[in-house]
Design an enzyme around this catalytic site. Structure first.
Site, PDB file in Angstrom:
ATOM      1  N   LYS A   1      48.485  33.090  29.149  1.00  0.00           N
ATOM      2  CA  LYS A   1      49.821  33.437  29.501  1.00  0.00           C
ATOM      3  C   LYS A   1      50.847  32.755  28.687  1.00  0.00           C
ATOM      4  O   LYS A   1      52.231  32.679  29.189  1.00  0.00           O
ATOM      5  CB  LYS A   1      50.095  33.089  31.119  1.00  0.00           C
ATOM      6  CG  LYS A   1      48.992  33.524  31.998  1.00  0.00           C
ATOM      7  CD  LYS A   1      49.051  34.782  32.634  1.00  0.00           C
ATOM      8  CE  LYS A   1      47.898  35.035  33.608  1.00  0.00           C
ATOM      9  NZ  LYS A   1      47.791  36.329  34.008  1.00  0.00           N
TER      10      LYS A   1
ATOM     11  N   LYS B   1      38.424  41.231  27.943  1.00  0.00           N
ATOM     12  CA  LYS B   1      37.653  41.681  29.051  1.00  0.00           C
ATOM     13  C   LYS B   1      38.394  42.785  29.478  1.00  0.00           C
ATOM     14  O   LYS B   1      39.678  42.985  29.276  1.00  0.00           O
ATOM     15  CB  LYS B   1      37.709  40.588  29.791  1.00  0.00           C
ATOM     16  CG  LYS B   1      38.782  40.138  30.411  1.00  0.00           C
ATOM     17  CD  LYS B   1      38.528  38.923  31.457  1.00  0.00           C
ATOM     18  CE  LYS B   1      39.967  38.673  32.058  1.00  0.00           C
ATOM     19  NZ  LYS B   1      40.094  37.539  33.013  1.00  0.00           N
TER      20      LYS B   1
ATOM     21  N   LYS C   1      42.170  43.943  35.594  1.00  0.00           N
ATOM     22  CA  LYS C   1      43.064  44.744  36.395  1.00  0.00           C
ATOM     23  C   LYS C   1      44.301  45.019  36.022  1.00  0.00           C
ATOM     24  O   LYS C   1      45.088  45.816  36.386  1.00  0.00           O
ATOM     25  CB  LYS C   1      43.015  43.904  37.644  1.00  0.00           C
ATOM     26  CG  LYS C   1      41.752  43.841  38.521  1.00  0.00           C
ATOM     27  CD  LYS C   1      42.029  43.077  39.879  1.00  0.00           C
ATOM     28  CE  LYS C   1      41.143  41.949  40.265  1.00  0.00           C
ATOM     29  NZ  LYS C   1      41.273  40.953  41.217  1.00  0.00           N
TER      30      LYS C   1
HETATM   31  P1  TYM Z   1      39.520  38.056  39.916  1.00  0.00           P
HETATM   32  O1  TYM Z   1      40.014  38.687  41.422  1.00  0.00           O
HETATM   33  O2  TYM Z   1      40.067  38.202  38.485  1.00  0.00           O
HETATM   34  O3  TYM Z   1      37.909  38.917  39.661  1.00  0.00           O
HETATM   35  C1  TYM Z   1      37.039  38.754  40.712  1.00  0.00           C
HETATM   36  C2  TYM Z   1      35.720  38.508  40.108  1.00  0.00           C
HETATM   37  O4  TYM Z   1      35.375  39.799  39.101  1.00  0.00           O
HETATM   38  C3  TYM Z   1      34.898  38.742  37.602  1.00  0.00           C
HETATM   39  N1  TYM Z   1      35.418  39.837  36.754  1.00  0.00           N
HETATM   40  C4  TYM Z   1      34.689  40.201  35.785  1.00  0.00           C
HETATM   41  N2  TYM Z   1      33.202  40.136  35.454  1.00  0.00           N
HETATM   42  C5  TYM Z   1      32.597  40.956  34.577  1.00  0.00           C
HETATM   43  N3  TYM Z   1      33.617  41.371  33.495  1.00  0.00           N
HETATM   44  C6  TYM Z   1      34.740  41.482  33.704  1.00  0.00           C
HETATM   45  N4  TYM Z   1      35.639  42.173  33.002  1.00  0.00           N
HETATM   46  C7  TYM Z   1      35.466  40.824  35.012  1.00  0.00           C
HETATM   47  N5  TYM Z   1      36.822  40.872  35.303  1.00  0.00           N
HETATM   48  C8  TYM Z   1      36.645  39.923  36.287  1.00  0.00           C
HETATM   49  C9  TYM Z   1      35.628  37.695  37.792  1.00  0.00           C
HETATM   50  O5  TYM Z   1      34.946  36.602  37.100  1.00  0.00           O
HETATM   51  C10 TYM Z   1      35.484  37.231  39.495  1.00  0.00           C
HETATM   52  O6  TYM Z   1      34.166  36.825  39.769  1.00  0.00           O
HETATM   53  N6  TYM Z   1      40.075  33.025  40.439  1.00  0.00           N
HETATM   54  C11 TYM Z   1      39.280  34.246  40.662  1.00  0.00           C
HETATM   55  C12 TYM Z   1      39.154  34.487  42.341  1.00  0.00           C
HETATM   56  C13 TYM Z   1      38.910  33.533  43.278  1.00  0.00           C
HETATM   57  C14 TYM Z   1      37.674  32.705  43.270  1.00  0.00           C
HETATM   58  C15 TYM Z   1      37.758  31.427  43.959  1.00  0.00           C
HETATM   59  C16 TYM Z   1      36.227  33.088  42.590  1.00  0.00           C
HETATM   60  C17 TYM Z   1      39.369  32.307  43.764  1.00  0.00           C
HETATM   61  N7  TYM Z   1      38.759  31.361  44.502  1.00  0.00           N
HETATM   62  C18 TYM Z   1      36.377  30.797  44.316  1.00  0.00           C
HETATM   63  C19 TYM Z   1      35.079  32.282  43.073  1.00  0.00           C
HETATM   64  C20 TYM Z   1      35.278  31.128  43.854  1.00  0.00           C
HETATM   65  C21 TYM Z   1      39.938  35.431  40.171  1.00  0.00           C
HETATM   66  O7  TYM Z   1      41.075  35.368  39.992  1.00  0.00           O
HETATM   67  O8  TYM Z   1      38.886  36.485  40.348  1.00  0.00           O
END
Ligand code: TYM
Length: 356
Positions: free
Chosen positions: A112, A221, A224
């Site tokens: 960012k 990657k 969203k």
């Molecule tokens: P978030 O909401 O961005 O994404 C949710 C999950 O999807 C996985 N992910 C992907 N996997 C494969 N290819 C991709 N292109 C891709 N984009 C996203 C992410 O790795 C994630 O597992 N910080 C986290 C949320 C979070 C969390 C936690 C996760 C908050 N607290 C505690 C595990 C444990 C996040 O923003 O995920």
């Protein structure tokens, strides 16, 4: 006793096939074997500006996505992060042992940085897509000095999420690996300084599918918040949109359909096909031997549409009242565990205890 899992997703934007293949799919499989906690991380969501009304709606929508993906509330605990205030409380304690330097090294934060944001803004403006421009402008606003502090301390909240539940395993995609390493460091540091308190969690990153790439730019990657919506297949996209997005997906030079590492675009599409069909890598390559990109993309689109159809039908099944009741029960269960951990933390750090 069963080992424990914790994971979560942010109720922002729209969930895409990368979220499903990298994370949700594994959550569903692992809930059979582990005591599982799946959280809707709405406190993480507000690290970037959100419309309050939209955030509330997306929080409930994400619950229905978890359920439709196959998370069973009889087996797993599904809850909203802010319903368990211990997440914010433990974040504060961990903030006091985390170091500026280790947070500044987090690549998600560095992504960012002003330079990469400005590049995104220029691309978004060129695309003339109003939603993409809004996202890019929001983010471009956050150069280092103006960045919300929450964006910087975000991984500490994530560590608190995980450590509150004495989690053994955290199923996530590749992009969260560094945050998991920080979580482990914070747990070890706390245990060393205050005595054994936290389980030090292990990441679970699937060997295939942990990093699904953008269909428009395989150097990035699938995301969203991508300014180009054609880069991602969203879980709620209709058949027409899915077909168009795959048709527009960039490919590599050459004609073969294989998993060669120097052909990231085709490798990515083939990985999606492999995970959706459950075929082995060799079977996939054999299946498309001698076929062209056009045929491959058509078949990939059909497979994806068929795969998502039952999921999309199930999503509509849940009414707000039943979602709220699942989330309430989930929060109660989660809270009983979180309170216990926080109590130990407060006693060990002198915040509470016999004399107080
Ligand atoms: P978030 O909401 O961005 O994404 C949710 C999950 O999807 C996985 N992910 C992907 N996997 C494969 N290819 C991709 N292109 C891709 N984009 C996203 C992410 O790795 C994630 O597992 N910080 C986290 C949320 C979070 C969390 C936690 C996760 C908050 N607290 C505690 C595990 C444990 C996040 O923003 O995920």
């Amino acid at each position: 006793m069963k080992k424990r899992i914790f994971s979560g997703a942010q109720p922002t934007g729209q969930l895409h096939i990368g979220n499903y293949l990298g994370a949700l799919k594994n959550w569903v499989a692992l809930q059979e074997e582990y005591e599982s906690f799946y959280c809707i991380v709405n406190l993480h969501a507000i690290t970037l500006p959100q419309d309050p009304k939209v955030l509330r709606q997306k929080t409930l929508d994400l619950a229905s996505i978890y359920l439709a993906a196959g998370i069973d509330p009889e087996k797993s605990t599904i809850f909203i992060q802010s319903d368990v205030p211990e997440h914010a409380e433990l974040t504060w304690v961990l903030s006091c042992i985390a170091r500026m330097g280790e947070l500044a090294r987090m690549t998600q934060f560095k992504d960012k940085s002003p330079r990469s944001l400005n590049k995104r803004l220029i691309r978004a403006r060129a695309s003339l897509d109003a939603e993409a421009i809004r996202i890019a402008e929001n983010e471009a606003f956050l150069d280092f000095g103006n960045a919300g502090v929450g964006l910087f301390t975000y991984p500490i909240l994530m560590a608190a999420d995980i450590l509150l539940y004495q989690t053994d395993l955290v199923p996530v995609g590749q992009d969260q690996k560094q945050h998991l390493e920080l979580t482990r460091d914070l747990a070890e540091r706390f245990n060393r300084d205050f005595g054994e308190t936290f389980v030090v969690p292990e990441p679970f990153i699937p060997p295939v599918g942990a990093n699904i790439l953008s269909l428009q730019d395989p150097s990035k990657k699938m995301s969203k918040s991508d300014e180009n919506a054609n880069g991602a297949i969203f879980l709620l996209d209709d058949a027409d949109t899915i077909t168009k997005k795959f048709k527009k997906a960039v490919t590599d030079s050459g004609t073969e359909i294989n998993f060669e590492p120097d052909r990231p675009a085709i490798r990515n599409l083939l990985t999606i096909y492999q995970l959706l069909t459950g075929k082995s890598a060799d079977e996939c390559v054999a299946h498309f031997d001698g076929k062209g990109y056009g045929q491959f993309k058509t078949e990939l689109a059909e497979t994806t549409v068929e795969f998502l159809r039952p999921f999309q039908e199930r999503v509509k099944d849940y009414d707000d009242a039943s979602l709220k009741s699942i989330l309430k029960a989930g929060a109660e269960k989660a809270r009983s565990i979180a309170q216990n951990t926080l109590q130990q933390v407060y006693e060990k750090t002198g915040i509470s205890g016999p004399a107080l």
